[in-house]
Scaffold this active site. Structure first.
Site, PDB file in Angstrom:
ATOM      1  N   CYS A  74       0.994  -1.085   0.035  1.00 51.09           N
ATOM      2  CA  CYS A  74       0.103   0.059  -0.111  1.00 51.09           C
ATOM      3  C   CYS A  74       0.904   1.113  -0.169  1.00 51.09           C
ATOM      4  O   CYS A  74       1.877   1.391   0.811  1.00 51.09           O
ATOM      5  CB  CYS A  74      -1.157  -0.097   1.161  1.00 51.09           C
ATOM      6  N   MET A 110      -8.213   1.459   0.902  1.00 50.22           N
ATOM      7  CA  MET A 110      -7.482   0.499   1.943  1.00 50.22           C
ATOM      8  C   MET A 110      -7.464   1.396   3.386  1.00 50.22           C
ATOM      9  O   MET A 110      -7.673   0.811   4.341  1.00 50.22           O
ATOM     10  CB  MET A 110      -6.064  -0.014   1.629  1.00 50.22           C
ATOM     11  N   ASP A 125     -11.798  -4.802  22.042  1.00 50.46           N
ATOM     12  CA  ASP A 125     -10.848  -4.593  23.057  1.00 50.46           C
ATOM     13  C   ASP A 125     -11.303  -3.848  24.224  1.00 50.46           C
ATOM     14  O   ASP A 125     -11.172  -4.395  25.361  1.00 50.46           O
ATOM     15  CB  ASP A 125      -9.535  -3.792  22.536  1.00 50.46           C
TER      16      ASP A 125
END
EC number: 4.6.1.17
Length: 161
Positions: A74, A110, A125
């Site tokens: 990328c 992306m 999380d």
């Protein structure tokens, strides 16, 4: 034709030096599915680790800016804007949308996909102590504009610019 391979069929970063800089925008979405009580606790601001959506927002923006450090081929890009929104779409589902913008020679798909993914992982999380059964996805590109081609996902609704 895939252009990510050189003459020896080894991975390479595509040369974009010949491309013209244009405004490029990508929108991506994902979902976090959780116990209804978990989503209610997030909405009430009672997760012990802090404001889940505020932290996920910052994590998503940071992730978009660091995408080229995570995805090997990328290109590093100059992002001109990153925005994330969160919407409760049912009693157990939170949808995350990221819009990423640049003016450059390569797109920001992306970056948008990375932003929603890391925001979702941050939610996981911060809430895993009370709900380890959370699931993430589907994660997908809603649309992209700029460059030689535009794209709108044929099976997903587009409700943002």
């Amino acid at each position: 034709m895939l252009t990510h391979f050189n003459k020896q069929q080894r991975a390479r970063m595509v040369d974009v030096s010949h491309k013209q800089a244009t405004e490029r925008i990508a929108v991506a979405k994902t979902r976090v599915i959780m116990q209804p009580a978990t989503l209610e606790t997030i909405e009430q601001g009672k997760i012990s680790k802090g404001d889940v959506l505020a932290v996920a927002q910052v994590a998503g923006v940071m992730a978009a800016k660091k995408t080229s450090e995570l995805i090997p081929m990328c290109h590093p890009i100059f992002t001109t804007g990153v925005d994330l929104t969160f919407e409760k779409i049912s009693e157990d589902t939170l949808e995350i949308e990221a819009t990423v913008k640049t003016v450059g020679v390569t797109g920001v798909e992306m970056e948008a996909l990375t932003a929603v993914s890391v925001a979702a992982l941050t939610i996981y999380d911060m809430c895993k102590a009370i709900d380890k059964q959370m699931s993430i996805g589907p994660t997908y590109l809603v649309k992209k504009t700029g460059g030689k081609s535009n794209f709108i996902h044929p099976e997903r609704t587009v409700d943002s610019e």
